[in-house]
Design a protein around this motif. Structure first.
Motif, PDB file in Angstrom:
ATOM      1  N   SER A 130       3.402 -15.275 -21.542  1.00 33.43           N
ATOM      2  CA  SER A 130       3.133 -14.830 -20.171  1.00 33.43           C
ATOM      3  C   SER A 130       3.249 -13.311 -20.086  1.00 33.43           C
ATOM      4  O   SER A 130       3.868 -12.671 -20.928  1.00 33.43           O
ATOM      5  N   ILE A 131       2.640 -12.750 -19.065  1.00 37.82           N
ATOM      6  CA  ILE A 131       2.719 -11.315 -18.797  1.00 37.82           C
ATOM      7  C   ILE A 131       3.080 -11.117 -17.325  1.00 37.82           C
ATOM      8  O   ILE A 131       2.943 -12.038 -16.512  1.00 37.82           O
ATOM      9  N   MET A 132       3.547  -9.936 -16.993  1.00 36.27           N
ATOM     10  CA  MET A 132       3.762  -9.575 -15.591  1.00 36.27           C
ATOM     11  C   MET A 132       2.564  -8.761 -15.126  1.00 36.27           C
ATOM     12  O   MET A 132       2.120  -7.827 -15.813  1.00 36.27           O
TER      13      MET A 132
ATOM     14  N   GLU B 274      -9.892  -5.678 -16.326  1.00 36.45           N
ATOM     15  CA  GLU B 274     -10.268  -5.779 -17.732  1.00 36.45           C
ATOM     16  C   GLU B 274      -9.041  -5.828 -18.642  1.00 36.45           C
ATOM     17  O   GLU B 274      -8.993  -6.603 -19.603  1.00 36.45           O
ATOM     18  N   ASN B 275      -8.049  -5.010 -18.332  1.00 36.81           N
ATOM     19  CA  ASN B 275      -6.849  -4.965 -19.161  1.00 36.81           C
ATOM     20  C   ASN B 275      -6.111  -6.304 -19.147  1.00 36.81           C
ATOM     21  O   ASN B 275      -5.649  -6.794 -20.184  1.00 36.81           O
ATOM     22  N   VAL B 276      -5.975  -6.912 -17.962  1.00 38.73           N
ATOM     23  CA  VAL B 276      -5.323  -8.223 -17.862  1.00 38.73           C
ATOM     24  C   VAL B 276      -6.124  -9.272 -18.612  1.00 38.73           C
ATOM     25  O   VAL B 276      -5.556 -10.144 -19.301  1.00 38.73           O
ATOM     26  N   ALA B 277      -7.454  -9.214 -18.504  1.00 33.69           N
ATOM     27  CA  ALA B 277      -8.302 -10.187 -19.208  1.00 33.69           C
ATOM     28  C   ALA B 277      -8.084 -10.108 -20.714  1.00 33.69           C
ATOM     29  O   ALA B 277      -7.967 -11.143 -21.397  1.00 33.69           O
ATOM     30  N   ARG B 278      -7.992  -8.914 -21.248  1.00 30.39           N
ATOM     31  CA  ARG B 278      -7.813  -8.767 -22.699  1.00 30.39           C
ATOM     32  C   ARG B 278      -6.414  -9.233 -23.116  1.00 30.39           C
ATOM     33  O   ARG B 278      -6.248  -9.800 -24.202  1.00 30.39           O
TER      34      ARG B 278
ATOM     35  N   LEU C 185      -4.601 -11.573 -21.619  1.00 31.00           N
ATOM     36  CA  LEU C 185      -4.465 -13.023 -21.477  1.00 31.00           C
ATOM     37  C   LEU C 185      -5.414 -13.804 -22.375  1.00 31.00           C
ATOM     38  O   LEU C 185      -5.046 -14.837 -22.938  1.00 31.00           O
ATOM     39  N   PHE C 186      -6.659 -13.311 -22.499  1.00 27.39           N
ATOM     40  CA  PHE C 186      -7.696 -14.099 -23.173  1.00 27.39           C
ATOM     41  C   PHE C 186      -8.297 -13.399 -24.389  1.00 27.39           C
ATOM     42  O   PHE C 186      -9.230 -13.929 -25.005  1.00 27.39           O
ATOM     43  N   SER C 187      -7.775 -12.202 -24.726  1.00 26.79           N
ATOM     44  CA  SER C 187      -8.261 -11.432 -25.885  1.00 26.79           C
ATOM     45  C   SER C 187      -9.738 -11.085 -25.763  1.00 26.79           C
ATOM     46  O   SER C 187     -10.412 -10.834 -26.760  1.00 26.79           O
ATOM     47  N   ASN C 188     -10.253 -11.110 -24.540  1.00 30.05           N
ATOM     48  CA  ASN C 188     -11.668 -10.835 -24.321  1.00 30.05           C
ATOM     49  C   ASN C 188     -11.856 -10.433 -22.871  1.00 30.05           C
ATOM     50  O   ASN C 188     -11.262 -11.040 -21.977  1.00 30.05           O
ATOM     51  N   ALA C 189     -12.682  -9.421 -22.623  1.00 33.94           N
ATOM     52  CA  ALA C 189     -12.904  -8.984 -21.251  1.00 33.94           C
ATOM     53  C   ALA C 189     -13.693 -10.007 -20.447  1.00 33.94           C
ATOM     54  O   ALA C 189     -13.542 -10.100 -19.223  1.00 33.94           O
TER      55      ALA C 189
END
Length: 431
Positions: free
Chosen positions: A111-113, A153-157, A159-163
């Motif tokens: 998880s991330i904040m 975009e940063n959160v997408a990378r 969480l999912f390693s992809n934009a």
């Protein structure tokens, strides 16, 4: 060309004084530009808040009686009462008054904040986010309470390693949300448009306070309102309509024994960044006065020092000025030439100061720009990019302050030099 040759010769024969003049000017402009950058980033239109000159903000509500008082942000009931059926705004947006750091997770990943913000569908009309993938959520998503979200975009990378995370599922505080859009990262400096994750606001009212069982508690919630005029020229008219609606609402509260504090809402972009809470009006006049006093001090002190150095440089050119006067040069032409020479030197120092101010703003972003009311900080890094800190308005301010500094530092020495008696100058007599 002649002017540049004269400046080159002057700097070559007096390198210490010339260098100190340029460095002193650069430092003065550096300080001025840092002050102006702090103001510009808070008030001028900058993407994704390119419509700042058309926006008004209503932040909260403060109510009181003789025995009790309370203040908070707005609920849906308050927003419906104050903003329902207004005719002057083009768009009205409801959004949470601040971002909330929340635990975000996907299956099989840590998880991330991330900083989240609830907003209705109009947030995508008021702010010009850049969508990389997908699209914003819609009014239907808001009305039906769909669990959808737009992420950066940063959160997408992370969480999912992809934009390209459209269609992916993530959990916000254990609730599943489907990603419908991915936008370019937004700096926390943008304040109202900033978040890392956006999701639809709840359509029901969320009261936070119960004021002794009074029904006014339904006006307290967690939201703010941003209204956008059709053009910058319509902002005053829009504000008058909103103020009129607020006055009617205040009269209704009086009838049941409550007073609403008038904190001069709604606020322009210049005013809203000065807010210290929901029960105090921002003091724009004081802020402007402090800023201009600070700029004056920053300019006058180095101008006094630079004036002394300019006088020293001109004293060494006393013989040259006497020759020019003896061959018919007028006092006006002498004074113009000296001011022009000093202006070029000032512009050189101003350009160096402008570049240094950009570098300083980039290196010390968190120290200079982080909002003082956010003690917990942000999940995203406090950053500025070139488009935020270099604007033509800042370049214009640089030229203006260079000109003012030139007049302050060279005006009196140039006037005195132009009045030198040619005979005294040729004889080496100095006064």
């Amino acid at each position: 060309m002649k002017l540049l040759k004269q400046i080159k010769y002057d700097l070559g024969t007096q390198p210490v004084l010339g260098s100190v003049s340029i460095i002193g000017t650069a430092l003065a402009i550096l300080l001025v530009m840092v002050v102006m950058m702090m103001y510009v980033i808070q008030t001028e239109p900058i993407a994704p808040e390119s419509n700042r000159d058309r926006l008004l903000y209503e932040y909260g509500i403060s109510l009181s009686t003789d025995q009790m008082s309370g203040s908070s942000h707005l609920s849906h009931d308050a927003i419906d009462r104050l903003y329902g059926d207004l005719t002057t705004p083009e768009v009205i947006c409801i959004l949470s008054s601040s971002t909330s750091p929340r635990d975000i997770a996907v299956t099989g990943s840590n998880s991330i904040m991330a900083d989240t913000r609830a907003a209705d569908q109009n947030v995508w009309k008021i702010f010009d986010y850049t969508f990389i993938h997908g699209a914003p959520y819609t009014s239907t998503d808001v009305e039906t309470g769909n669990k959808v979200a737009v992420i950066t975009e940063n959160v997408a990378r992370k969480l999912f390693s992809n934009a390209d995370a459209v269609g992916q599922t993530m959990r916000i505080m254990q609730e599943p949300y489907t990603v419908v859009g991915v936008v370019k990262d937004v700096s926390p400096l943008m304040g109202w448009s900033y978040a890392q994750i956006w999701y639809p606001v709840e359509t029901r009212s969320a009261s936070k306070l119960d004021l002794d069982g009074s029904d006014v508690s339904r006006y307290f919630g967690e939201y703010s309102v941003i209204s956008m005029a059709r053009s910058a020229d319509d902002v005053d008219e829009m504000r008058r309509e909103i103020r009129s609606r607020n006055a009617s609402f205040a009269n209704e509260l009086k009838a049941i024994g409550w007073e609403r504090d008038d904190t001069d809402f709604p606020y322009t972009q210049e005013a809203v960044h000065l807010l210290g809470g929901t029960n105090r009006a921002p003091d724009i006049k004081q802020d402007r006065m402090i800023r201009w006093i600070l700029l004056g001090i920053i300019l006058i002190i180095p101008a006094i020092n630079l004036s002394s150095m300019t006088q020293s440089r001109l004293r060494r050119r006393r013989h040259e000025i006497g020759v020019r006067r003896a061959f018919g040069a007028t006092r006006g032409s002498i004074m113009r030439d000296i001011l022009a020479e000093n202006l070029v030197v000032t512009l050189i120092g101003g350009f160096i100061g402008l570049v240094l101010s950009m570098l300083f703003a980039w290196l010390f972003t968190a120290f200079l720009f982080e909002p003082i009311d956010n003690w917990e900080g942000y999940s995203a890094e406090m950053t500025v990019d070139f488009t935020m800190i270099f604007r033509w308005s800042i370049f214009g301010w640089t030229l203006l302050f260079c000109f003012i500094l030139n007049i302050l530092s060279a005006g009196i020495p140039a006037w005195r030099a132009s009045r030198v008696d040619p005979v005294d100058a040729l004889n080496g007599d100095s006064k």
